[in-house]
Design a protein around this motif. Sequence first.
Motif, PDB file in Angstrom:
ATOM      1  N   ALA A  62     -26.312 -61.731 -14.190  1.00  0.00           N
ATOM      2  CA  ALA A  62     -27.403 -61.707 -13.211  1.00  0.00           C
ATOM      3  C   ALA A  62     -28.278 -62.947 -13.353  1.00  0.00           C
ATOM      4  N   GLU A  63     -28.522 -63.367 -14.593  1.00  0.00           N
ATOM      5  CA  GLU A  63     -29.330 -64.566 -14.826  1.00  0.00           C
ATOM      6  C   GLU A  63     -28.661 -65.800 -14.221  1.00  0.00           C
ATOM      7  N   LEU A  64     -27.363 -65.940 -14.436  1.00  0.00           N
ATOM      8  CA  LEU A  64     -26.631 -67.063 -13.858  1.00  0.00           C
ATOM      9  C   LEU A  64     -26.651 -67.007 -12.334  1.00  0.00           C
ATOM     10  N   ALA A  65     -26.514 -65.797 -11.803  1.00  0.00           N
ATOM     11  CA  ALA A  65     -26.522 -65.647 -10.344  1.00  0.00           C
ATOM     12  C   ALA A  65     -27.852 -66.111  -9.762  1.00  0.00           C
ATOM     13  N   ALA A  66     -28.957 -65.783 -10.430  1.00  0.00           N
ATOM     14  CA  ALA A  66     -30.276 -66.217  -9.949  1.00  0.00           C
ATOM     15  C   ALA A  66     -30.406 -67.739  -9.992  1.00  0.00           C
ATOM     16  N   GLN A  67     -29.771 -68.351 -10.968  1.00  0.00           N
ATOM     17  CA  GLN A  67     -29.844 -69.807 -11.100  1.00  0.00           C
ATOM     18  C   GLN A  67     -28.981 -70.537 -10.077  1.00  0.00           C
ATOM     19  N   LYS A  68     -27.863 -69.916  -9.694  1.00  0.00           N
ATOM     20  CA  LYS A  68     -26.858 -70.619  -8.892  1.00  0.00           C
ATOM     21  C   LYS A  68     -26.754 -70.139  -7.443  1.00  0.00           C
ATOM     22  N   ALA A  69     -27.422 -69.063  -7.101  1.00  0.00           N
ATOM     23  CA  ALA A  69     -27.262 -68.483  -5.763  1.00  0.00           C
ATOM     24  C   ALA A  69     -27.678 -69.452  -4.656  1.00  0.00           C
ATOM     25  N   GLU A  70     -26.852 -69.501  -3.622  1.00  0.00           N
ATOM     26  CA  GLU A  70     -27.152 -70.277  -2.419  1.00  0.00           C
ATOM     27  C   GLU A  70     -27.462 -69.312  -1.283  1.00  0.00           C
ATOM     28  N   ALA A  71     -27.827 -69.877  -0.149  1.00  0.00           N
ATOM     29  CA  ALA A  71     -28.255 -69.044   0.986  1.00  0.00           C
ATOM     30  C   ALA A  71     -27.186 -68.031   1.396  1.00  0.00           C
ATOM     31  N   ASP A  72     -25.930 -68.460   1.447  1.00  0.00           N
ATOM     32  CA  ASP A  72     -24.851 -67.555   1.844  1.00  0.00           C
ATOM     33  C   ASP A  72     -24.648 -66.445   0.819  1.00  0.00           C
ATOM     34  N   ASP A  73     -24.839 -66.782  -0.453  1.00  0.00           N
ATOM     35  CA  ASP A  73     -24.701 -65.782  -1.506  1.00  0.00           C
ATOM     36  C   ASP A  73     -25.749 -64.687  -1.344  1.00  0.00           C
ATOM     37  N   TYR A  76     -33.316 -50.624  -8.553  1.00  0.00           N
ATOM     38  CA  TYR A  76     -33.064 -51.804  -9.383  1.00  0.00           C
ATOM     39  C   TYR A  76     -32.301 -52.895  -8.630  1.00  0.00           C
ATOM     40  N   HIS A  77     -31.444 -52.512  -7.733  1.00  0.00           N
ATOM     41  CA  HIS A  77     -30.730 -53.532  -6.960  1.00  0.00           C
ATOM     42  C   HIS A  77     -31.695 -54.315  -6.067  1.00  0.00           C
ATOM     43  N   ARG A  78     -32.703 -53.643  -5.571  1.00  0.00           N
ATOM     44  CA  ARG A  78     -33.725 -54.337  -4.776  1.00  0.00           C
ATOM     45  C   ARG A  78     -34.475 -55.338  -5.650  1.00  0.00           C
ATOM     46  N   LEU A  79     -34.863 -54.931  -6.849  1.00  0.00           N
ATOM     47  CA  LEU A  79     -35.563 -55.841  -7.759  1.00  0.00           C
ATOM     48  C   LEU A  79     -34.688 -57.041  -8.130  1.00  0.00           C
ATOM     49  N   ILE A  80     -33.420 -56.774  -8.382  1.00  0.00           N
ATOM     50  CA  ILE A  80     -32.494 -57.852  -8.732  1.00  0.00           C
ATOM     51  C   ILE A  80     -32.309 -58.804  -7.561  1.00  0.00           C
ATOM     52  N   LEU A  81     -32.138 -58.246  -6.376  1.00  0.00           N
ATOM     53  CA  LEU A  81     -31.972 -59.070  -5.187  1.00  0.00           C
ATOM     54  C   LEU A  81     -33.205 -59.934  -4.936  1.00  0.00           C
ATOM     55  N   ASP A  82     -34.393 -59.359  -5.074  1.00  0.00           N
ATOM     56  CA  ASP A  82     -35.629 -60.120  -4.885  1.00  0.00           C
ATOM     57  C   ASP A  82     -35.760 -61.231  -5.925  1.00  0.00           C
ATOM     58  N   SER A  83     -35.335 -60.968  -7.149  1.00  0.00           N
ATOM     59  CA  SER A  83     -35.407 -61.976  -8.205  1.00  0.00           C
ATOM     60  C   SER A  83     -34.449 -63.127  -7.929  1.00  0.00           C
ATOM     61  N   ILE A  84     -33.286 -62.803  -7.396  1.00  0.00           N
ATOM     62  CA  ILE A  84     -32.323 -63.856  -7.045  1.00  0.00           C
ATOM     63  C   ILE A  84     -32.846 -64.680  -5.881  1.00  0.00           C
ATOM     64  N   ARG A  85     -33.454 -63.999  -4.920  1.00  0.00           N
ATOM     65  CA  ARG A  85     -34.013 -64.710  -3.770  1.00  0.00           C
ATOM     66  C   ARG A  85     -35.106 -65.696  -4.215  1.00  0.00           C
ATOM     67  N   SER A  86     -35.890 -65.316  -5.210  1.00  0.00           N
ATOM     68  CA  SER A  86     -36.969 -66.196  -5.699  1.00  0.00           C
ATOM     69  C   SER A  86     -36.512 -67.091  -6.850  1.00  0.00           C
ATOM     70  N   ASP A 127     -35.753 -66.360  -9.879  1.00  0.00           N
ATOM     71  CA  ASP A 127     -36.394 -66.020 -11.142  1.00  0.00           C
ATOM     72  C   ASP A 127     -35.332 -65.432 -12.069  1.00  0.00           C
ATOM     73  N   ALA A 128     -34.664 -66.303 -12.824  1.00  0.00           N
ATOM     74  CA  ALA A 128     -33.538 -65.889 -13.666  1.00  0.00           C
ATOM     75  C   ALA A 128     -33.959 -64.924 -14.767  1.00  0.00           C
ATOM     76  N   ASP A 129     -35.128 -65.156 -15.355  1.00  0.00           N
ATOM     77  CA  ASP A 129     -35.588 -64.293 -16.437  1.00  0.00           C
ATOM     78  C   ASP A 129     -35.803 -62.859 -15.967  1.00  0.00           C
ATOM     79  N   LYS A 130     -36.491 -62.715 -14.841  1.00  0.00           N
ATOM     80  CA  LYS A 130     -36.725 -61.373 -14.295  1.00  0.00           C
ATOM     81  C   LYS A 130     -35.409 -60.706 -13.913  1.00  0.00           C
ATOM     82  N   CYS A 131     -34.525 -61.488 -13.365  1.00  0.00           N
ATOM     83  CA  CYS A 131     -33.246 -60.932 -12.931  1.00  0.00           C
ATOM     84  C   CYS A 131     -32.484 -60.339 -14.111  1.00  0.00           C
ATOM     85  N   ARG A 132     -32.478 -61.061 -15.225  1.00  0.00           N
ATOM     86  CA  ARG A 132     -31.802 -60.554 -16.417  1.00  0.00           C
ATOM     87  C   ARG A 132     -32.495 -59.302 -16.950  1.00  0.00           C
TER      88      ARG A 132
END
Length: 238
Positions: free
Chosen positions: A112-123, A194-204, A206-211
């Motif tokens: 999840a942390e990596l996803a927050a760091q690397k996510a693009e708009a399509d992701d 939790y999926h909403r929180l994870i999704l919001d963290s990826i959108r912003s 925020d890798a730490d919060k996502c993890r």
Amino acid sequence: MNIKPIRRVNVSGQVFEQMKSLILSGDWAPGTRLPSENNLADLFSVSRITIRQGIHRLVALGLAETHPGEGTYIRTLSPGQSISGLMSAAYLSDDDMFSVLEFRKAIEGYTAELAAQKAEADDIKNLEIIYAEMEQKKGDVEEFSEADYRFHYELAVISRNPLILESYNLIGDLFRTAMKHIVEKRGHSQGLYYHRLILDSIRSQDADKCRVFMTQHIDNTYADMAASIGSGQTASAA
């Protein structure tokens, strides 16, 4: 021309595959004593030698064990045997679910942390689509748990790490079955939360919060499952 010679039917192989299927489907449950070689030979309409060959293969793969003077018994399988393709994911016990959750905790927080760091708009768009499906299917255990799995799998895709993604590919059926089992026991509310929180963290981004949120998600799931299974065992004992 690429013409291959016609091979004779492998009767021993067919018997073995049917035996294995009976074990993995649960028709031959753990602890079951197999019928005698003579009875099996009659049931399969083959020779005792063919039956013996099939049993030897089951024992070699760890699916059965022979007790001298007593017969052959079906063994209890472990989650690790699913990875090697031997075990049906539907064969999992409650204890196995905890093993799956422990494995997920080991890899999914960092995924999840990596996803927050690397996510693009399509992701992010793909995750939003999957999350919307989870909301729409929350009354259907099968459909909801499948969307749940796809959300986690998509995080592995977004991580851009081929080894993480391959681990999901190897044990995807195991993950799916475990998630369905979890949804059946604890419902959909925590998953959506939790999926909403994870999704919001990826959108912003925020890798730490996502993890942290992913780790909390799995920790809470583990605790809820332990409580649910424990109370069920207590009720059964009563």
